[in-house]
Write an enzyme that holds these catalytic residues in place. Structure first.
Site, PDB file in Angstrom:
ATOM      1  N   GLU A 102       0.820  -1.213   0.000  1.00  0.00           N
ATOM      2  CA  GLU A 102       0.000   0.000   0.000  1.00  0.00           C
ATOM      3  C   GLU A 102       0.855   1.265   0.000  1.00  0.00           C
ATOM      4  O   GLU A 102       0.518   2.244  -0.638  1.00  0.00           O
ATOM      5  CB  GLU A 102      -0.974   0.002   1.183  1.00  0.00           C
ATOM      6  CG  GLU A 102      -2.124  -0.988   1.042  1.00  0.00           C
ATOM      7  CD  GLU A 102      -3.013  -0.718  -0.175  1.00  0.00           C
ATOM      8  OE1 GLU A 102      -2.967   0.385  -0.732  1.00  0.00           O
ATOM      9  OE2 GLU A 102      -3.761  -1.639  -0.563  1.00  0.00           O
TER      10      GLU A 102
ATOM     11  N   TYR B  53      -6.258   7.029   3.861  1.00  0.00           N
ATOM     12  CA  TYR B  53      -6.475   5.947   2.916  1.00  0.00           C
ATOM     13  C   TYR B  53      -5.783   4.664   3.368  1.00  0.00           C
ATOM     14  O   TYR B  53      -6.391   3.598   3.437  1.00  0.00           O
ATOM     15  CB  TYR B  53      -5.985   6.315   1.499  1.00  0.00           C
ATOM     16  CG  TYR B  53      -5.800   5.068   0.676  1.00  0.00           C
ATOM     17  CD1 TYR B  53      -6.913   4.401   0.173  1.00  0.00           C
ATOM     18  CD2 TYR B  53      -4.548   4.485   0.489  1.00  0.00           C
ATOM     19  CE1 TYR B  53      -6.779   3.204  -0.519  1.00  0.00           C
ATOM     20  CE2 TYR B  53      -4.401   3.293  -0.191  1.00  0.00           C
ATOM     21  CZ  TYR B  53      -5.520   2.657  -0.701  1.00  0.00           C
ATOM     22  OH  TYR B  53      -5.391   1.471  -1.360  1.00  0.00           O
TER      23      TYR B  53
ATOM     24  N   ASP C   8      -9.760   5.692  -2.216  1.00  0.00           N
ATOM     25  CA  ASP C   8      -8.622   6.083  -3.043  1.00  0.00           C
ATOM     26  C   ASP C   8      -9.163   6.709  -4.333  1.00  0.00           C
ATOM     27  O   ASP C   8     -10.363   6.905  -4.478  1.00  0.00           O
ATOM     28  CB  ASP C   8      -7.704   4.886  -3.325  1.00  0.00           C
ATOM     29  CG  ASP C   8      -8.278   3.964  -4.387  1.00  0.00           C
ATOM     30  OD1 ASP C   8      -9.514   3.989  -4.594  1.00  0.00           O
ATOM     31  OD2 ASP C   8      -7.512   3.227  -5.016  1.00  0.00           O
TER      32      ASP C   8
ATOM     33  N   CYS D  64     -14.240   0.889 -14.602  1.00  0.00           N
ATOM     34  CA  CYS D  64     -14.673   2.282 -14.411  1.00  0.00           C
ATOM     35  C   CYS D  64     -13.457   3.199 -14.531  1.00  0.00           C
ATOM     36  O   CYS D  64     -13.109   3.934 -13.613  1.00  0.00           O
ATOM     37  CB  CYS D  64     -15.352   2.425 -13.046  1.00  0.00           C
ATOM     38  SG  CYS D  64     -16.318   3.935 -12.848  1.00  0.00           S
TER      39      CYS D  64
ATOM     40  N   CYS E 213     -18.674   0.388 -19.495  1.00  0.00           N
ATOM     41  CA  CYS E 213     -19.936   0.238 -18.771  1.00  0.00           C
ATOM     42  C   CYS E 213     -20.685  -1.047 -19.143  1.00  0.00           C
ATOM     43  O   CYS E 213     -21.442  -1.578 -18.334  1.00  0.00           O
ATOM     44  CB  CYS E 213     -20.804   1.463 -18.990  1.00  0.00           C
ATOM     45  SG  CYS E 213     -20.011   2.994 -18.450  1.00  0.00           S
TER      46      CYS E 213
ATOM     47  N   CYS F 272     -19.752  -3.572 -16.758  1.00  0.00           N
ATOM     48  CA  CYS F 272     -19.788  -3.174 -15.349  1.00  0.00           C
ATOM     49  C   CYS F 272     -20.936  -3.841 -14.599  1.00  0.00           C
ATOM     50  O   CYS F 272     -22.088  -3.770 -15.027  1.00  0.00           O
ATOM     51  CB  CYS F 272     -19.919  -1.656 -15.237  1.00  0.00           C
ATOM     52  SG  CYS F 272     -20.015  -1.109 -13.517  1.00  0.00           S
TER      53      CYS F 272
ATOM     54  N   CYS G  57     -25.890   2.942 -11.658  1.00  0.00           N
ATOM     55  CA  CYS G  57     -25.015   4.086 -11.916  1.00  0.00           C
ATOM     56  C   CYS G  57     -25.770   5.250 -12.546  1.00  0.00           C
ATOM     57  O   CYS G  57     -26.188   5.193 -13.705  1.00  0.00           O
ATOM     58  CB  CYS G  57     -23.861   3.664 -12.812  1.00  0.00           C
ATOM     59  SG  CYS G  57     -22.658   4.976 -13.096  1.00  0.00           S
TER      60      CYS G  57
END
Length: 361
Positions: free
Chosen positions: A57, A140, A158, A210, A217, A220, A226
């Site tokens: 991370e 985060y 994030d 995304c 899409c 998705c 959405c």
DNA sequence: TTCCCGGTTA
DNA sequence: TAACCGGGAA
């Protein structure tokens, strides 16, 4: 479903479907990453190593997966656990980090390893709050480690998740102000179970489907939910405040070489730009190059301009004039300077470019 | 070449 | 709020 009161209909079913659908998608499409315990292994009881999660991370802050993957493997091989890393000299960490950028991360990585080794007996704290108190761990990263390593219900935000959520809800407030609204939305949909997989699922969705440009899409799993996609306005989100133009700065660096083919480098100050990293000696970097640049040279020599190096930092462009020269008889380096073969020096990218300008010139 | 992307700290 | 990098896409 038809008999559910409208008050309950409002929130619960929609949020259930986003988390449930997203987790099911993650089960099928999770990226296989070197530091990740995938959904299948996770379900059979395997737990991620908090040290590995932390290390990945920190490296992934502001840095792409493709860049991090090989560098992560090097770090993990050299320092397999937090006590090993804590025992290493900071210069070794910085050298291993060279080229990754944002060198404060490497300094804080080492600081954090020392704190965990010495004050927590080598065991990473398992709550967002305690993680947040460690060097280099901000909002985060604390949430990400709490969720991914310990499955705490921590709201992870994030850049990927900001993008996904701002599209799901057509959030018109520009970032970074929109962050609060994004957090409220996430609170509504974040599941109590599989928190870590949900966070990673959102991140993978943002990274692969995304995307900032040309989101896919059609593939998705939550396109039904959405708002932006329903209005065909996916690419208009997230809204961001206009960025300001970068000024240009200039400077000169001096590549002094000795008879052994080594080059003179010096350690930059601990704080500030490229802090703690090796670099060529040179002038300050300012709006213009006024005065005698050779006053900043490390020695009296026949300096030849061999080229230029250009580089862009967060907030300015830089052009460096690169001069080469041979060390005069009796030259003595100062204590903060060292002779290193240029191909062996672990340098930040701008200094690599400067060295290259010498070799070409 | 230029533009865009992204977390923490002071 | 500004300082702090490097890689990849346009």
């Amino acid at each position: 479903m038809e008999n559910v009161p409208s008050s309950a209909k409002k929130k619960s079913p929609a949020s259930r479907s986003v988390s449930g659908v997203l987790l099911a998608w993650y089960d099928r499409h999770a990226r296989e990453l070197p530091w990740r315990v995938g959904p299948k292994a996770r379900k059979s009881g395997e737990r991620p190593d908090p040290y590995a999660v932390w290390l990945s991370e920190i490296m992934l802050q502001q840095t792409t997966v493709a860049t991090v993957a090989p560098r992560y493997a090097e770090f993990l091989a050299r320092w397999p656990d937090v006590k090993a890393m804590a025992a290493a000299p900071l210069d070794d960490i910085l050298g291993q980090w060279a080229g990754l950028g944002y060198y404060a991360r490497a300094r804080n990585l080492h600081k954090c390893a020392v704190v965990v080794a010495e004050e927590h007996d080598g065991v990473f704290p398992d709550t967002e709050e305690h993680l947040r108190a460690l060097p280099g761990i901000g909002a985060y990263t604390a949430a990400a480690i709490a969720a991914i390593a310990f499955d705490r219900r921590a709201i992870v935000i994030d850049g990927n998740i900001e993008r996904v959520v701002s599209r799901l809800y057509e959030i018109a407030t520009p970032l970074p102000a929109a962050k609060e609204e994004i957090k409220v939305r996430l609170e509504e949909i974040w599941p109590a179970k599989r928190s870590g997989d949900f966070a990673q699922g959102l991140i993978d969705l943002g990274a692969g489907i995304c995307r900032p440009k040309a989101p896919m899409c059609l593939l998705c799993p939550v396109s039904e939910n959405c708002a932006a996609q329903k209005a065909s306005r996916q690419e208009n989100f997230p809204v961001k405040v206009a960025r300001k133009a970068k000024p240009t700065r200039v400077g000169a660096v001096f590549a002094l070489t000795n008879a052994k083919g080594e080059m003179l480098f010096e350690r930059r100050p601990e704080k500030g730009l490229l802090g703690g990293m090796l670099g060529l000696p040179g002038t300050e970097w300012k709006e213009n190059l006024n005065g005698d640049v050779f006053e900043s040279a490390p020695a009296k020599a026949k300096w030849q301009k061999t080229g230029e190096a250009t580089h862009t930092f967060t907030h300015f462009h830089l052009t460096l004039d690169v001069y080469a020269g041979a060390a005069p008889k009796g030259f003595r380096r100062s204590t903060d300077q060292q002779w290193i073969r240029p191909d062996e020096a672990r340098l930040p990218t701008v200094m690599k470019k400067a060295v290259k300008a010498v070799e070409k010139g």
